[in-house]
Scaffold this active site. Structure first.
Site, PDB file in Angstrom:
ATOM      1  N   CYS A 160       6.309  -5.373   0.519  1.00 44.88           N
ATOM      2  CA  CYS A 160       6.397  -4.044  -0.078  1.00 44.88           C
ATOM      3  C   CYS A 160       6.268  -2.930   0.965  1.00 44.88           C
ATOM      4  O   CYS A 160       7.145  -2.781   1.809  1.00 44.88           O
ATOM      5  CB  CYS A 160       5.379  -3.944  -1.200  1.00 44.88           C
ATOM      6  SG  CYS A 160       5.862  -2.766  -2.452  1.00 44.88           S
ATOM      7  N   ARG A 208      12.410   4.002  -0.489  1.00 39.23           N
ATOM      8  CA  ARG A 208      11.053   3.903  -1.032  1.00 39.23           C
ATOM      9  C   ARG A 208      11.073   4.298  -2.516  1.00 39.23           C
ATOM     10  O   ARG A 208      11.768   5.219  -2.900  1.00 39.23           O
ATOM     11  CB  ARG A 208      10.109   4.873  -0.308  1.00 39.23           C
ATOM     12  CG  ARG A 208       9.957   4.635   1.168  1.00 39.23           C
ATOM     13  CD  ARG A 208       8.942   5.611   1.747  1.00 39.23           C
ATOM     14  NE  ARG A 208       7.676   5.486   1.067  1.00 39.23           N
ATOM     15  CZ  ARG A 208       6.867   6.513   0.799  1.00 39.23           C
ATOM     16  NH1 ARG A 208       7.201   7.727   1.166  1.00 39.23           N
ATOM     17  NH2 ARG A 208       5.741   6.314   0.161  1.00 39.23           N
ATOM     18  N   HIS A 213       5.273  -8.451  -4.554  1.00 42.87           N
ATOM     19  CA  HIS A 213       3.912  -8.785  -4.099  1.00 42.87           C
ATOM     20  C   HIS A 213       3.596 -10.260  -4.340  1.00 42.87           C
ATOM     21  O   HIS A 213       3.051 -10.602  -5.391  1.00 42.87           O
ATOM     22  CB  HIS A 213       2.894  -7.920  -4.853  1.00 42.87           C
ATOM     23  CG  HIS A 213       2.835  -6.518  -4.362  1.00 42.87           C
ATOM     24  ND1 HIS A 213       1.959  -6.109  -3.392  1.00 42.87           N
ATOM     25  CD2 HIS A 213       3.576  -5.440  -4.686  1.00 42.87           C
ATOM     26  CE1 HIS A 213       2.141  -4.823  -3.146  1.00 42.87           C
ATOM     27  NE2 HIS A 213       3.126  -4.388  -3.921  1.00 42.87           N
ATOM     28  N   GLU A 250       1.295 -12.040  -3.294  1.00 42.46           N
ATOM     29  CA  GLU A 250      -0.135 -12.380  -3.275  1.00 42.46           C
ATOM     30  C   GLU A 250      -0.777 -12.225  -4.649  1.00 42.46           C
ATOM     31  O   GLU A 250      -1.923 -12.582  -4.836  1.00 42.46           O
ATOM     32  CB  GLU A 250      -0.872 -11.500  -2.248  1.00 42.46           C
ATOM     33  CG  GLU A 250      -1.155 -10.063  -2.655  1.00 42.46           C
ATOM     34  CD  GLU A 250       0.068  -9.135  -2.598  1.00 42.46           C
ATOM     35  OE1 GLU A 250       1.201  -9.640  -2.448  1.00 42.46           O
ATOM     36  OE2 GLU A 250      -0.119  -7.910  -2.733  1.00 42.46           O
ATOM     37  N   GLY A 303       0.868  -1.175   0.000  1.00 45.16           N
ATOM     38  CA  GLY A 303       0.000   0.000   0.000  1.00 45.16           C
ATOM     39  C   GLY A 303       0.898   1.215   0.000  1.00 45.16           C
ATOM     40  O   GLY A 303       1.846   1.293  -0.771  1.00 45.16           O
ATOM     41  N   GLU A 304       0.613   2.143   0.885  1.00 45.06           N
ATOM     42  CA  GLU A 304       1.443   3.344   0.994  1.00 45.06           C
ATOM     43  C   GLU A 304       2.003   3.368   2.418  1.00 45.06           C
ATOM     44  O   GLU A 304       1.243   3.488   3.381  1.00 45.06           O
ATOM     45  CB  GLU A 304       0.566   4.571   0.707  1.00 45.06           C
ATOM     46  CG  GLU A 304       1.291   5.724   0.104  1.00 45.06           C
ATOM     47  CD  GLU A 304       2.130   5.368  -1.120  1.00 45.06           C
ATOM     48  OE1 GLU A 304       1.571   4.794  -2.076  1.00 45.06           O
ATOM     49  OE2 GLU A 304       3.329   5.660  -1.113  1.00 45.06           O
TER      50      GLU A 304
HETATM   51  N1  GLN Z   1       5.942   2.789  -2.846  1.00 42.57           N
HETATM   52  C1  GLN Z   1       5.092   2.415  -1.766  1.00 42.57           C
HETATM   53  C2  GLN Z   1       5.563   3.049  -0.467  1.00 42.57           C
HETATM   54  O1  GLN Z   1       6.560   3.671  -0.443  1.00 42.57           O
HETATM   55  C3  GLN Z   1       5.061   0.899  -1.648  1.00 42.57           C
HETATM   56  C4  GLN Z   1       4.393   0.330  -2.844  1.00 42.57           C
HETATM   57  C5  GLN Z   1       3.692  -0.952  -2.612  1.00 42.57           C
HETATM   58  O2  GLN Z   1       3.434  -1.371  -1.482  1.00 42.57           O
HETATM   59  N2  GLN Z   1       3.341  -1.577  -3.711  1.00 42.57           N
HETATM   60  O3  GLN Z   1       4.918   2.922   0.531  1.00 42.57           O
END
Ligand code: GLN
Length: 197
Positions: free
Chosen positions: A84, A111, A175, A177, A52-53
């Protein structure tokens, strides 16, 4: 087995399916719970930190009081798979003040380091402990650039670590999943502990 998926943001259902498939392959049943509040992590046998973020995930798990519970879970030696953004949150340093990292896996990450052209790509990965390559999907993936002494690197892309393990924590910058292949979830949650010869 009770598996908690941190669900404050990001891909939950794909991970839930992968955990159930991995469990079924071991004749076990996984009860998957989505975690948005404190109080549930302590009931879980294993945890999953999805992508996610990382800025958002970090903010919400601290605000909801989930962060210290994740720390207790790891300190009790219980498994976590962090993918991630999940790996970014569990790292020692994400070089970004907006991410309050938990320091549960001793890696420094960059990141979004793969740059625009390589933002998303797929690659067959040779993974230590797996007989056949794993088809890995990378989406704005973090780059792991420093790895502590207690961290094992289980897979690399162009000599950079993309799958790392420290104690009960397995972290991937890709990822796992997003394919039907649940072998990374299997490694995280069902691998037999290595017995010293
Ligand atoms: N770029 C995202 C971050 O810095 C991570 C991307 C992802 O989880 N697919 O949080």
């Amino acid at each position: 087995m009770k598996a908690g998926v941190i669900a404050v943001q990001g891909d939950v259902s794909e991970h839930a399916d992968a955990i159930r498939r991995a469990a079924a392959a071991h004749d076990e049943e996984a009860e998957v719970v989505e975690i948005r509040d404190s109080g549930i992590v302590p009931e879980c046998d294993v945890l999953l930190m999805p992508g996610g973020e990382s800025t958002t995930i970090s903010r919400l798990i601290h605000r909801e009081g989930i962060a210290p519970e994740i720390r207790d879970h790891v300190e009790a030696g219980k498994p976590v798979l962090a993918t991630c953004a999940g790996l970014i949150v569990l790292s020692t340093d994400a070089k970004d003040d907006r991410v309050d990292t938990l320091g549960l896996i001793d890696v420094t990450v960059d990141r979004n380091a793969f740059g625009r052209q390589k933002e998303s790509f797929e690659a067959p990965l040779d993974v230590e402990g797996l007989d056949e390559p794993f088809h890995a999907v990378f989406i704005r993936a973090p780059l792991i650039d420093e790895v502590g002494d207690d961290v094992d690197v289980l897979a690399t892309v162009e000599d950079r670590p993309v799958l790392v393990e420290q104690g009960p924590v397995l972290g991937s910058s890709f990822h796992p999943e997003l394919t039907d292949d649940s072998r990374i979830h299997d490694l995280a949650f069902f691998a037999e502990p290595e017995v010293e010869a």
